[in-house]
Motif scaffolding. Sequence first.
Motif, PDB file in Angstrom:
ATOM      1  N   ALA A  48       0.978  -0.976  -0.174  1.00 21.27           N
ATOM      2  CA  ALA A  48       0.002  -0.037  -0.050  1.00 21.27           C
ATOM      3  C   ALA A  48       0.890   1.222   0.007  1.00 21.27           C
ATOM      4  N   GLY A  49       2.007   1.297  -0.734  1.00 23.85           N
ATOM      5  CA  GLY A  49       2.912   2.102  -0.472  1.00 23.85           C
ATOM      6  C   GLY A  49       2.676   3.190  -1.197  1.00 23.85           C
ATOM      7  N   ILE A  50       2.635   4.665  -0.957  1.00 22.15           N
ATOM      8  CA  ILE A  50       2.346   5.771  -1.650  1.00 22.15           C
ATOM      9  C   ILE A  50       3.503   6.797  -1.982  1.00 22.15           C
ATOM     10  N   ASP A  51       3.786   7.096  -2.962  1.00 22.73           N
ATOM     11  CA  ASP A  51       4.742   8.303  -3.147  1.00 22.73           C
ATOM     12  C   ASP A  51       4.167   9.338  -3.082  1.00 22.73           C
ATOM     13  N   ARG A  52       5.034  10.426  -3.191  1.00 19.54           N
ATOM     14  CA  ARG A  52       4.621  12.000  -3.200  1.00 19.54           C
ATOM     15  C   ARG A  52       4.796  12.170  -4.542  1.00 19.54           C
ATOM     16  N   LEU A  53       3.664  12.434  -5.314  1.00 19.78           N
ATOM     17  CA  LEU A  53       3.467  12.480  -6.866  1.00 19.78           C
ATOM     18  C   LEU A  53       3.434  13.816  -7.464  1.00 19.78           C
ATOM     19  N   SER A  54       3.724  14.957  -6.621  1.00 21.80           N
ATOM     20  CA  SER A  54       3.525  16.208  -7.012  1.00 21.80           C
ATOM     21  C   SER A  54       4.327  16.515  -8.176  1.00 21.80           C
ATOM     22  N   VAL A  55       5.490  16.000  -8.256  1.00 20.87           N
ATOM     23  CA  VAL A  55       6.305  16.232  -9.394  1.00 20.87           C
ATOM     24  C   VAL A  55       5.850  15.516 -10.481  1.00 20.87           C
ATOM     25  N   LEU A  56       5.516  14.193 -10.539  1.00 18.34           N
ATOM     26  CA  LEU A  56       5.159  13.402 -11.772  1.00 18.34           C
ATOM     27  C   LEU A  56       3.788  14.201 -12.243  1.00 18.34           C
ATOM     28  N   ASN A  57       2.815  14.400 -11.316  1.00 18.13           N
ATOM     29  CA  ASN A  57       1.492  15.098 -11.726  1.00 18.13           C
ATOM     30  C   ASN A  57       1.896  16.412 -12.363  1.00 18.13           C
ATOM     31  N   MET A  58       2.931  17.323 -12.110  1.00 23.93           N
ATOM     32  CA  MET A  58       3.411  18.607 -12.791  1.00 23.93           C
ATOM     33  C   MET A  58       3.936  17.918 -13.987  1.00 23.93           C
ATOM     34  N   ALA A  59       4.685  16.886 -14.061  1.00 23.24           N
ATOM     35  CA  ALA A  59       5.034  16.534 -15.397  1.00 23.24           C
ATOM     36  C   ALA A  59       4.173  16.344 -16.321  1.00 23.24           C
ATOM     37  N   ILE A  60       2.941  15.668 -15.953  1.00 21.16           N
ATOM     38  CA  ILE A  60       1.828  15.310 -16.877  1.00 21.16           C
ATOM     39  C   ILE A  60       1.284  16.350 -17.201  1.00 21.16           C
ATOM     40  N   GLU A  61       1.050  17.597 -16.501  1.00 17.67           N
ATOM     41  CA  GLU A  61       0.527  18.592 -16.541  1.00 17.67           C
ATOM     42  C   GLU A  61       1.274  19.463 -17.619  1.00 17.67           C
ATOM     43  N   ILE A  62       2.302  19.576 -17.505  1.00 11.24           N
ATOM     44  CA  ILE A  62       3.164  20.726 -18.332  1.00 11.24           C
ATOM     45  C   ILE A  62       3.628  20.145 -19.574  1.00 11.24           C
ATOM     46  N   VAL A  63       3.900  18.840 -19.935  1.00 11.29           N
ATOM     47  CA  VAL A  63       4.394  18.611 -21.056  1.00 11.29           C
ATOM     48  C   VAL A  63       3.165  18.680 -22.236  1.00 11.29           C
ATOM     49  N   ARG A  64       3.826  18.709 -23.302  1.00  7.72           N
ATOM     50  CA  ARG A  64       2.837  19.046 -24.593  1.00  7.72           C
ATOM     51  C   ARG A  64       2.140  17.845 -24.691  1.00  7.72           C
ATOM     52  N   ARG A  65       1.009  17.701 -25.527  1.00  5.02           N
ATOM     53  CA  ARG A  65       0.154  16.726 -26.152  1.00  5.02           C
ATOM     54  C   ARG A  65       0.930  15.995 -27.060  1.00  5.02           C
ATOM     55  N   GLY A  66       1.146  14.559 -26.736  1.00  2.00           N
ATOM     56  CA  GLY A  66       1.753  13.559 -27.818  1.00  2.00           C
ATOM     57  C   GLY A  66       3.479  13.744 -27.309  1.00  2.00           C
ATOM     58  N   GLY A  67       3.547  14.292 -26.127  1.00  2.00           N
ATOM     59  CA  GLY A  67       5.085  14.762 -25.587  1.00  2.00           C
ATOM     60  C   GLY A  67       5.293  13.334 -24.866  1.00  2.00           C
ATOM     61  N   THR A  68       6.623  13.540 -24.435  1.00  2.00           N
ATOM     62  CA  THR A  68       7.208  12.163 -23.678  1.00  2.00           C
ATOM     63  C   THR A  68       7.757  12.569 -22.201  1.00  2.00           C
ATOM     64  N   ILE A  69       7.420  11.778 -21.355  1.00  2.00           N
ATOM     65  CA  ILE A  69       7.922  12.038 -19.779  1.00  2.00           C
ATOM     66  C   ILE A  69       8.901  11.006 -19.611  1.00  2.00           C
TER      67      ILE A  69
END
Length: 394
Positions: free
Chosen positions: A287-308
């Motif tokens: 049931a481990g949970i990471d701090r996902l604020s950075v990953l969520n930011m990456a998903i938000e800022i990358v352009r459509r069709g982009g790569t993370i």
Amino acid sequence: MKALTYHGKRDVRVDTVPDPTIEHPTDAIIKVTSTGLCGSDLHLYEVLGPFIGEGDVLGHEPMGVVQEVGAEVTHIAPGDRVVIPFNISCGHCFMCDHGLQTQCETTQVRDEGMGAALFGYTKLYGEVPGGQAEYLRVPQAQYGPIKIPEGPADDRFLFLSDVLPTAWQAVEYAQIPDGGSVAVIGLGPIGEMAARIAQHHGAGQVIGLDLVPERLARSQAHGVHTIDVSATKNVPAAVRELTGGRGPDSVIDAVGMEAHGAPGGKLAHTIAGLMPDTVARKVMEHAGIDRLSVLNMAIEIVRRGGTISLSGVYGGTADPLNMLQIFDKQLTLKMGQANVKRWIDDILPLLSGDDDPLGVDTFATHHVPLTEAPQAYEMFQKKEDGAFKVVFKP
């Protein structure tokens, strides 16, 4: 010998432990001359205690001089100068043949359901004694050690153990188009080196996000457009403004699970830290949970069709991801521990000339005796005294 050992959360000590010996014909023993302190070591220092045994030797960024080799080790000999990759791989299995040394089928930690063994990194990865020590036993030495020339100081080559291949893979996985744009979140050693490598590869625009003034200044000094996330009201809007309103082609997450400003993940880490190790380990495994604020930011800022590209370490098994946005934006995610040996032939020529295109000679901010390692861990975690990259000298 002297070695840095784990004794509990935020409690590491320099102890006297038995000298390593040859245990298998594919082993080697090296005398460690330099060994790095990595941000991943702070995961052990702070979060992953339930997976470490008291007295385990830490560290996975060593280099040194070969002292002894097993009967099946022929490409190095006593007296050779070598860098040791942080992952332990055989070089001849299916995964190694496909450039996936972190999944080596010879050293996979199958009892834990994990990939290749790592030096100095928990029961999940084999609990192999690490390199923050005077001497190190190197398994699979018939393949792993990287032989380097005499002459330049250790810092010229030390970062082949982890920082350089991790950052190189992060950039390769980011699939930045020629002349394209990339945002690097987290300008610690991996993020900063990834920014340098992206520039070396010809990225047209490199944007760096962090909240530590010294790190922002370091990246600004070589042409990265930096954003102080602590002083910017709307970070995604600021990034989009720099990229024609579309967002960068690629985003590199060089932070991982220890992101600042994620109260839910921080609470989960704190609660786990209060549990007995046997209980905490089961909770984190299922049931481990990471701090996902950075990953969520990456998903938000990358352009459509982009790569993370994820180089920051994540360890959660119950992380809630925004699959709606990932799917809708048609994103590509690539991630994983660096396959060190896969990238060495690309990187080593950049370290072998008189110039220093990636700035490795001045990359470390602190060189300290191994005896001062406990204080250095605390300093590095608290980001005191401008601590950016610490190198121990056993």
